[in-house]
Write a protein that holds these residues in place. Sequence first.
Motif, PDB file in Angstrom:
ATOM      1  N   ARG A   1      -7.799  15.528   4.632  1.00 48.67           N
ATOM      2  CA  ARG A   1      -6.457  15.129   5.082  1.00 48.67           C
ATOM      3  C   ARG A   1      -6.110  13.783   4.461  1.00 48.67           C
ATOM      4  NH1 ARG A   1      -6.553  15.942  11.507  1.00 48.67           N
ATOM      5  NH2 ARG A   1      -8.209  14.448  11.211  1.00 48.67           N
ATOM      6  N   VAL A   2      -4.994  13.776   3.732  1.00 50.06           N
ATOM      7  CA  VAL A   2      -4.631  12.546   3.006  1.00 50.06           C
ATOM      8  C   VAL A   2      -3.222  12.060   3.326  1.00 50.06           C
ATOM      9  CG1 VAL A   2      -6.226  13.028   1.123  1.00 50.06           C
ATOM     10  CG2 VAL A   2      -3.835  13.778   0.942  1.00 50.06           C
ATOM     11  N   GLY A   3      -2.489  12.774   4.170  1.00 48.64           N
ATOM     12  CA  GLY A   3      -1.144  12.338   4.503  1.00 48.64           C
ATOM     13  C   GLY A   3      -0.376  13.403   5.243  1.00 48.64           C
ATOM     14  N   SER A   4       0.917  13.143   5.384  1.00 55.99           N
ATOM     15  CA  SER A   4       1.783  14.096   6.079  1.00 55.99           C
ATOM     16  C   SER A   4       3.217  13.918   5.592  1.00 55.99           C
ATOM     17  CB  SER A   4       1.720  13.898   7.590  1.00 55.99           C
ATOM     18  OG  SER A   4       2.289  12.656   7.954  1.00 55.99           O
ATOM     19  N   PHE A   5       4.021  14.932   5.882  1.00 51.67           N
ATOM     20  CA  PHE A   5       5.446  14.803   5.618  1.00 51.67           C
ATOM     21  C   PHE A   5       6.226  15.592   6.650  1.00 51.67           C
ATOM     22  CE2 PHE A   5       4.291  18.429   2.946  1.00 51.67           C
ATOM     23  CZ  PHE A   5       5.333  19.325   3.114  1.00 51.67           C
ATOM     24  N   LEU A   6       7.493  15.225   6.769  1.00 50.78           N
ATOM     25  CA  LEU A   6       8.406  15.878   7.701  1.00 50.78           C
ATOM     26  C   LEU A   6       9.757  15.991   7.017  1.00 50.78           C
ATOM     27  CD1 LEU A   6       9.296  16.920  10.525  1.00 50.78           C
ATOM     28  CD2 LEU A   6       9.756  14.536  11.117  1.00 50.78           C
ATOM     29  N   ILE A   7      10.280  17.202   6.984  1.00 48.66           N
ATOM     30  CA  ILE A   7      11.610  17.450   6.443  1.00 48.66           C
ATOM     31  C   ILE A   7      12.451  18.037   7.559  1.00 48.66           C
ATOM     32  CG2 ILE A   7      12.959  18.738   4.748  1.00 48.66           C
ATOM     33  CD1 ILE A   7      10.315  18.805   3.056  1.00 48.66           C
ATOM     34  N   LEU A   8      13.586  17.407   7.841  1.00 50.44           N
ATOM     35  CA  LEU A   8      14.516  17.883   8.862  1.00 50.44           C
ATOM     36  C   LEU A   8      15.869  18.123   8.197  1.00 50.44           C
ATOM     37  CD1 LEU A   8      13.633  15.346  11.701  1.00 50.44           C
ATOM     38  CD2 LEU A   8      12.929  17.746  11.572  1.00 50.44           C
ATOM     39  N   ASP A   9      16.362  19.327   8.266  1.00 48.75           N
ATOM     40  CA  ASP A   9      17.669  19.666   7.668  1.00 48.75           C
ATOM     41  C   ASP A   9      17.766  19.212   6.211  1.00 48.75           C
ATOM     42  OD1 ASP A   9      18.583  20.811  10.092  1.00 48.75           O
ATOM     43  OD2 ASP A   9      19.103  18.814  10.828  1.00 48.75           O
ATOM     44  N   ASN A  10      16.762  19.524   5.426  1.00 54.00           N
ATOM     45  CA  ASN A  10      16.688  19.196   3.997  1.00 54.00           C
ATOM     46  C   ASN A  10      16.656  17.696   3.712  1.00 54.00           C
ATOM     47  OD1 ASN A  10      16.719  21.937   3.505  1.00 54.00           O
ATOM     48  ND2 ASN A  10      18.889  21.989   3.040  1.00 54.00           N
ATOM     49  N   GLU A  11      16.387  16.892   4.738  1.00 54.11           N
ATOM     50  CA  GLU A  11      16.244  15.440   4.553  1.00 54.11           C
ATOM     51  C   GLU A  11      14.782  15.064   4.774  1.00 54.11           C
ATOM     52  OE1 GLU A  11      17.545  11.224   6.593  1.00 54.11           O
ATOM     53  OE2 GLU A  11      18.908  12.913   6.782  1.00 54.11           O
TER      54      GLU A  11
ATOM     55  N   GLY B   1       2.623  13.296  -3.983  1.00 49.62           N
ATOM     56  CA  GLY B   1       4.002  13.146  -3.523  1.00 49.62           C
ATOM     57  C   GLY B   1       4.988  13.847  -4.441  1.00 49.62           C
ATOM     58  N   SER B   2       4.775  13.734  -5.742  1.00 51.15           N
ATOM     59  CA  SER B   2       5.668  14.379  -6.706  1.00 51.15           C
ATOM     60  C   SER B   2       5.648  15.895  -6.540  1.00 51.15           C
ATOM     61  CB  SER B   2       5.263  14.007  -8.134  1.00 51.15           C
ATOM     62  OG  SER B   2       5.457  12.633  -8.354  1.00 51.15           O
ATOM     63  N   LYS B   3       4.473  16.460  -6.321  1.00 51.86           N
ATOM     64  CA  LYS B   3       4.381  17.914  -6.132  1.00 51.86           C
ATOM     65  C   LYS B   3       5.125  18.354  -4.875  1.00 51.86           C
ATOM     66  CE  LYS B   3       0.425  18.779  -8.927  1.00 51.86           C
ATOM     67  NZ  LYS B   3      -0.990  18.712  -9.077  1.00 51.86           N
ATOM     68  N   ILE B   4       5.034  17.557  -3.828  1.00 60.68           N
ATOM     69  CA  ILE B   4       5.751  17.883  -2.591  1.00 60.68           C
ATOM     70  C   ILE B   4       7.257  17.856  -2.846  1.00 60.68           C
ATOM     71  CG2 ILE B   4       6.299  17.031  -0.268  1.00 60.68           C
ATOM     72  CD1 ILE B   4       3.284  16.124  -0.209  1.00 60.68           C
ATOM     73  N   LEU B   5       7.736  16.823  -3.523  1.00 66.89           N
ATOM     74  CA  LEU B   5       9.170  16.708  -3.800  1.00 66.89           C
ATOM     75  C   LEU B   5       9.683  17.853  -4.676  1.00 66.89           C
ATOM     76  CD1 LEU B   5       9.511  12.874  -4.360  1.00 66.89           C
ATOM     77  CD2 LEU B   5      10.157  14.185  -2.335  1.00 66.89           C
ATOM     78  N   LYS B   6       8.854  18.339  -5.572  1.00 67.23           N
ATOM     79  CA  LYS B   6       9.259  19.450  -6.437  1.00 67.23           C
ATOM     80  C   LYS B   6       9.229  20.788  -5.703  1.00 67.23           C
ATOM     81  CE  LYS B   6       8.093  17.439 -10.888  1.00 67.23           C
ATOM     82  NZ  LYS B   6       7.583  16.136 -10.613  1.00 67.23           N
ATOM     83  N   LYS B   7       8.269  20.944  -4.803  1.00 67.65           N
ATOM     84  CA  LYS B   7       8.077  22.235  -4.130  1.00 67.65           C
ATOM     85  C   LYS B   7       9.017  22.436  -2.940  1.00 67.65           C
ATOM     86  CE  LYS B   7       4.582  25.144  -2.031  1.00 67.65           C
ATOM     87  NZ  LYS B   7       3.225  25.267  -1.586  1.00 67.65           N
ATOM     88  N   GLU B   8       9.297  21.376  -2.215  1.00 68.09           N
ATOM     89  CA  GLU B   8      10.073  21.484  -0.983  1.00 68.09           C
ATOM     90  C   GLU B   8      11.567  21.329  -1.248  1.00 68.09           C
ATOM     91  OE1 GLU B   8       8.630  22.328   1.923  1.00 68.09           O
ATOM     92  OE2 GLU B   8       6.735  22.372   0.844  1.00 68.09           O
ATOM     93  N   LYS B   9      12.375  21.903  -0.377  1.00 64.81           N
ATOM     94  CA  LYS B   9      13.839  21.781  -0.491  1.00 64.81           C
ATOM     95  C   LYS B   9      14.259  20.478   0.200  1.00 64.81           C
ATOM     96  CE  LYS B   9      18.214  24.164   0.124  1.00 64.81           C
ATOM     97  NZ  LYS B   9      18.847  23.310  -0.816  1.00 64.81           N
ATOM     98  N   ILE B  10      14.497  19.473  -0.612  1.00 66.08           N
ATOM     99  CA  ILE B  10      14.898  18.152  -0.111  1.00 66.08           C
ATOM    100  C   ILE B  10      16.146  17.724  -0.875  1.00 66.08           C
ATOM    101  CG2 ILE B  10      14.234  15.732   0.139  1.00 66.08           C
ATOM    102  CD1 ILE B  10      11.283  16.750  -0.003  1.00 66.08           C
ATOM    103  N   ASP B  11      17.204  17.419  -0.125  1.00 70.83           N
ATOM    104  CA  ASP B  11      18.453  16.982  -0.737  1.00 70.83           C
ATOM    105  C   ASP B  11      18.723  15.496  -0.526  1.00 70.83           C
ATOM    106  OD1 ASP B  11      19.029  19.637  -1.470  1.00 70.83           O
ATOM    107  OD2 ASP B  11      19.932  20.026   0.480  1.00 70.83           O
ATOM    108  N   LYS B  12      18.091  14.915   0.515  1.00 69.31           N
ATOM    109  CA  LYS B  12      18.442  13.548   0.918  1.00 69.31           C
ATOM    110  C   LYS B  12      17.196  12.815   1.396  1.00 69.31           C
ATOM    111  CE  LYS B  12      21.357  11.315   4.423  1.00 69.31           C
ATOM    112  NZ  LYS B  12      22.269  11.584   5.553  1.00 69.31           N
ATOM    113  N   ILE B  13      17.148  11.524   1.056  1.00 69.70           N
ATOM    114  CA  ILE B  13      16.055  10.661   1.504  1.00 69.70           C
ATOM    115  C   ILE B  13      16.654   9.315   1.873  1.00 69.70           C
ATOM    116  CG2 ILE B  13      13.903   9.523   0.843  1.00 69.70           C
ATOM    117  CD1 ILE B  13      13.621  11.677  -1.365  1.00 69.70           C
ATOM    118  N   LYS B  14      16.225   8.763   3.012  1.00 71.60           N
ATOM    119  CA  LYS B  14      16.593   7.394   3.379  1.00 71.60           C
ATOM    120  C   LYS B  14      15.368   6.516   3.151  1.00 71.60           C
ATOM    121  CE  LYS B  14      19.783   8.471   7.129  1.00 71.60           C
ATOM    122  NZ  LYS B  14      19.984   8.381   8.574  1.00 71.60           N
ATOM    123  N   VAL B  15      15.592   5.388   2.468  1.00 77.46           N
ATOM    124  CA  VAL B  15      14.494   4.480   2.153  1.00 77.46           C
ATOM    125  C   VAL B  15      14.882   3.079   2.590  1.00 77.46           C
ATOM    126  CG1 VAL B  15      13.086   3.521   0.300  1.00 77.46           C
ATOM    127  CG2 VAL B  15      13.886   5.870   0.136  1.00 77.46           C
TER     128      VAL B  15
END
Length: 133
Positions: free
Chosen positions: A60-70, A86-100
């Motif tokens: 186990r090296v981390g986690s992520f949460l996507i809510l409504d494509n964010e 992280g790059s593989k997750i961003l490419k594989k998952e449907k993500i339209d928006k990120i708040k940083v």
Amino acid sequence: MISYKKARKKDIPLLIEYKLQTIIPYLKTNEEKLKVIAYVNEFIRNNFNKFIIIHYFFKRVGSFLILDNELDTLYIIEKYRNKGIGSKILKKEKIDKIKVKKENEKAIPFYDKNGFSKKEVKEDYIILRKNIW
């Protein structure tokens, strides 16, 4: 090898630790930290089953949460960063928006490199959206 598993109730302490690692460095006062700790505890307990635990060669090296494509949360333990996880997750998952958070200087170039760009600047954070060519 990267794999994912849906978080379970037993993962709550780990998820709380990971989520706090994404927020606490940017807080200035102990009062802010206490409020955030209380919020994160409640948020994780109510949403743990929406989190995904990231495994890298079965660890186990981390986690992520996507809510409504964010992308709400992406956390990878520091020693496992810069391995393409992280790059593989961003490419594989449907993500339209990120708040940083504005102060998160490492994240913004990472997301930019992965096809996201600044669309809005708010008081405390920047909204990034997927570049559509």
